[in-house]
Design a protein around this motif. Sequence first.
Motif, PDB file in Angstrom:
ATOM      1  N   ALA A  51       0.838  -1.201   0.000  1.00  0.00           N
ATOM      2  CA  ALA A  51       0.000   0.000   0.000  1.00  0.00           C
ATOM      3  C   ALA A  51       0.872   1.251   0.000  1.00  0.00           C
ATOM      4  N   CYS A  52       0.341   2.315  -0.597  1.00  0.00           N
ATOM      5  CA  CYS A  52       1.036   3.599  -0.543  1.00  0.00           C
ATOM      6  C   CYS A  52       0.004   4.720  -0.620  1.00  0.00           C
ATOM      7  N   GLY A  53       0.494   5.947  -0.722  1.00  0.00           N
ATOM      8  CA  GLY A  53      -0.374   7.104  -0.535  1.00  0.00           C
ATOM      9  C   GLY A  53      -1.371   7.384  -1.648  1.00  0.00           C
ATOM     10  N   ASN A  54      -1.040   7.008  -2.874  1.00  0.00           N
ATOM     11  CA  ASN A  54      -1.917   7.284  -4.016  1.00  0.00           C
ATOM     12  C   ASN A  54      -1.363   6.565  -5.246  1.00  0.00           C
ATOM     13  N   GLY A  55      -2.089   6.625  -6.339  1.00  0.00           N
ATOM     14  CA  GLY A  55      -1.667   5.932  -7.552  1.00  0.00           C
ATOM     15  C   GLY A  55      -0.424   6.550  -8.180  1.00  0.00           C
ATOM     16  N   THR A  56      -0.304   7.859  -8.081  1.00  0.00           N
ATOM     17  CA  THR A  56       0.868   8.537  -8.630  1.00  0.00           C
ATOM     18  C   THR A  56       2.130   8.054  -7.921  1.00  0.00           C
ATOM     19  N   ASP A  57       2.068   7.962  -6.596  1.00  0.00           N
ATOM     20  CA  ASP A  57       3.200   7.441  -5.827  1.00  0.00           C
ATOM     21  C   ASP A  57       3.464   5.978  -6.168  1.00  0.00           C
ATOM     22  N   ALA A  58       2.409   5.204  -6.375  1.00  0.00           N
ATOM     23  CA  ALA A  58       2.598   3.791  -6.729  1.00  0.00           C
ATOM     24  C   ALA A  58       3.479   3.688  -7.979  1.00  0.00           C
ATOM     25  N   VAL A  73       0.814  -1.136  -4.957  1.00  0.00           N
ATOM     26  CA  VAL A  73       1.673  -1.760  -5.968  1.00  0.00           C
ATOM     27  C   VAL A  73       1.534  -3.267  -5.815  1.00  0.00           C
ATOM     28  N   THR A  74       1.318  -3.983  -6.905  1.00  0.00           N
ATOM     29  CA  THR A  74       1.264  -5.447  -6.845  1.00  0.00           C
ATOM     30  C   THR A  74       2.411  -6.029  -7.662  1.00  0.00           C
ATOM     31  N   THR A  75       2.943  -7.132  -7.191  1.00  0.00           N
ATOM     32  CA  THR A  75       4.058  -7.787  -7.888  1.00  0.00           C
ATOM     33  C   THR A  75       4.270  -9.191  -7.332  1.00  0.00           C
ATOM     34  N   ASP A  76       4.948 -10.040  -8.112  1.00  0.00           N
ATOM     35  CA  ASP A  76       5.373 -11.353  -7.622  1.00  0.00           C
ATOM     36  C   ASP A  76       6.820 -11.320  -7.148  1.00  0.00           C
ATOM     37  N   ASN A  77       7.450 -10.159  -7.312  1.00  0.00           N
ATOM     38  CA  ASN A  77       8.880 -10.021  -7.035  1.00  0.00           C
ATOM     39  C   ASN A  77       9.093  -9.486  -5.616  1.00  0.00           C
ATOM     40  N   LYS A  78       9.610 -10.350  -4.744  1.00  0.00           N
ATOM     41  CA  LYS A  78       9.760  -9.964  -3.335  1.00  0.00           C
ATOM     42  C   LYS A  78      10.755  -8.828  -3.157  1.00  0.00           C
ATOM     43  N   VAL A  79      11.859  -8.889  -3.901  1.00  0.00           N
ATOM     44  CA  VAL A  79      12.870  -7.833  -3.786  1.00  0.00           C
ATOM     45  C   VAL A  79      12.248  -6.483  -4.152  1.00  0.00           C
ATOM     46  N   LEU A  80      11.444  -6.483  -5.214  1.00  0.00           N
ATOM     47  CA  LEU A  80      10.789  -5.243  -5.648  1.00  0.00           C
ATOM     48  C   LEU A  80       9.759  -4.777  -4.607  1.00  0.00           C
ATOM     49  N   ALA A  81       8.960  -5.706  -4.103  1.00  0.00           N
ATOM     50  CA  ALA A  81       7.952  -5.349  -3.098  1.00  0.00           C
ATOM     51  C   ALA A  81       8.623  -4.733  -1.869  1.00  0.00           C
ATOM     52  N   ASP A  82       9.720  -5.342  -1.426  1.00  0.00           N
ATOM     53  CA  ASP A  82      10.437  -4.806  -0.252  1.00  0.00           C
ATOM     54  C   ASP A  82      11.012  -3.428  -0.547  1.00  0.00           C
ATOM     55  N   ALA A  83      11.529  -3.262  -1.757  1.00  0.00           N
ATOM     56  CA  ALA A  83      12.122  -1.971  -2.118  1.00  0.00           C
ATOM     57  C   ALA A  83      11.057  -0.876  -2.173  1.00  0.00           C
ATOM     58  N   VAL A  84       9.874  -1.209  -2.697  1.00  0.00           N
ATOM     59  CA  VAL A  84       8.786  -0.220  -2.739  1.00  0.00           C
ATOM     60  C   VAL A  84       8.379   0.141  -1.304  1.00  0.00           C
ATOM     61  N   ARG A  85       8.246  -0.877  -0.477  1.00  0.00           N
ATOM     62  CA  ARG A  85       7.832  -0.630   0.911  1.00  0.00           C
ATOM     63  C   ARG A  85       8.844   0.255   1.631  1.00  0.00           C
ATOM     64  N   LYS A  86      10.088   0.004   1.365  1.00  0.00           N
ATOM     65  CA  LYS A  86      11.127   0.789   2.029  1.00  0.00           C
ATOM     66  C   LYS A  86      11.100   2.242   1.553  1.00  0.00           C
ATOM     67  N   LEU A  87      11.022   2.443   0.246  1.00  0.00           N
ATOM     68  CA  LEU A  87      11.010   3.813  -0.278  1.00  0.00           C
ATOM     69  C   LEU A  87       9.771   4.582   0.188  1.00  0.00           C
ATOM     70  N   SER A  93       8.497   4.420   2.939  1.00  0.00           N
ATOM     71  CA  SER A  93       8.645   4.736   4.354  1.00  0.00           C
ATOM     72  C   SER A  93      10.044   5.286   4.629  1.00  0.00           C
ATOM     73  N   HIS A  94      10.388   6.363   3.910  1.00  0.00           N
ATOM     74  CA  HIS A  94      11.624   7.119   4.158  1.00  0.00           C
ATOM     75  C   HIS A  94      12.909   6.346   3.959  1.00  0.00           C
ATOM     76  N   GLY A  95      12.862   5.248   3.217  1.00  0.00           N
ATOM     77  CA  GLY A  95      14.098   4.485   3.017  1.00  0.00           C
ATOM     78  C   GLY A  95      14.590   3.835   4.298  1.00  0.00           C
ATOM     79  N   THR A  96      13.634   3.516   5.162  1.00  0.00           N
ATOM     80  CA  THR A  96      13.996   2.962   6.475  1.00  0.00           C
ATOM     81  C   THR A  96      14.357   1.489   6.365  1.00  0.00           C
ATOM     82  N   SER A  97      15.504   1.120   6.914  1.00  0.00           N
ATOM     83  CA  SER A  97      15.817  -0.300   7.021  1.00  0.00           C
ATOM     84  C   SER A  97      15.467  -0.767   8.419  1.00  0.00           C
ATOM     85  N   LYS A  98      15.592   0.136   9.378  1.00  0.00           N
ATOM     86  CA  LYS A  98      15.371  -0.151  10.787  1.00  0.00           C
ATOM     87  C   LYS A  98      14.990   1.201  11.348  1.00  0.00           C
TER      88      LYS A  98
END
Length: 371
Positions: free
Chosen positions: A56-63, A197-211, A213-218
């Motif tokens: 999930a993210c803030g809007n379609g443009t951000d997606a 954003v939908t995808t089958d790619n875990k690396v991509l899903a994690d990268a979207v989630r991180k970006l 949320s401020h590029g947070t790893s921890k």
Amino acid sequence: MGVPLLDLSGQYRELKEELDTAYFETMESAHFIGGSKVKELEERIAEYVGTEFAVACGNGTDALFLTLAALGISKGDEVITTPFTFWATIEAIVHVGATPVFVDIEPRTYNMDVSLVEAAITKKTKAIMPVHIFGQCVDMHPLWDLVDGTEIKVIEDACQAIGATYDGEKAGALGDAACFSFFPSKNLGCAGDGGMVTTDNKVLADAVRKLASHGTSKKYFYDAFGTNSRLDALQAAFLLAKLPHLDRWNSERLEAAVHYNYHLKDAERIEMPLYRDYGDSVVHLYILKAESVEVAQTIMAELKRADIGSALYYPLASHEQEAMSSLADYRQPKLSVAESCDGTTFAIPCFPGITRAQQNEVLEVILSALY
Ligand SMILES: *Cc1c(COP(=O)(O)O)cnc(C)c1O
């Protein structure tokens, strides 16, 4: 009597109890950003679309922006897309620093003409971004064939197409990633802004989630420059209440579109939309094309006099927009099908729950304006 272009308050009347409960539950939980409702919505959307992951993210443009950024698409890269879309598609490409490369569209479906994509591919092409415009999927097989064995990614702009099908699969599961919007007027809309954003790619899903949320790893540690693009729990709760009704709403839209097409098939000076048989459109908008700007103006003026909603989609194709000239080295291509839609393509009322009587009222005004 009048017919609105879209009747959003009808949806609230229909689901008042569920939506009010969603509101009160969220207020009482006092958990407003992220949390269990957002997680549940992500699971439901992934399941609905048929992908492994949904973020999930803030809007379609951000997606769109987050997906491009997460794929590392940036300055010097090219993204092939359609000029006949909502401007956000183009903005997202430009905001990651890449260059949009436009190919012309097909008449009557208004989707990207996939037969033109191959000739637009260069060494710089990093992605193809088909937009399932007005709720009908782009013909994807030729695109899959083109990118097969290459590094080029296919990113669906599925903002208008949640629930649409193509060759047995759903929009959102037809590329490397897909972007959805829950803007209120979309087929699945919340009470504000929302995206996914939908995808089958875990690396991509994690990268979207991180970006997102401020590029947070921890918490309070950052290994990237991200942004703040999150979905409110309240919006997730509203969307969860609406999702079970989406398929019915979509088929009501399609039924209404078929009714219009049946009664307009012999009309002169206007072209009705073509629905391809490779899947079902969710008819985000029902679009007519007049043979000239004058004919479109006449019909729309008559509709207005009868208090019937209509609107131009889109009054000016993206490759002709003034902002494009601010891009270095932009040379405006000649895209005659897209340009022929400027001021001639317009939407008429087509929404879940529209009655036959309302549709016939619209048809009567259009037909009498033409003859
Ligand atoms: C609505 C839409 C968007 C943007 O979605 P927002 O949630 O409004 O940011 C992007 N692309 C297309 C094709 C859209 O229709």
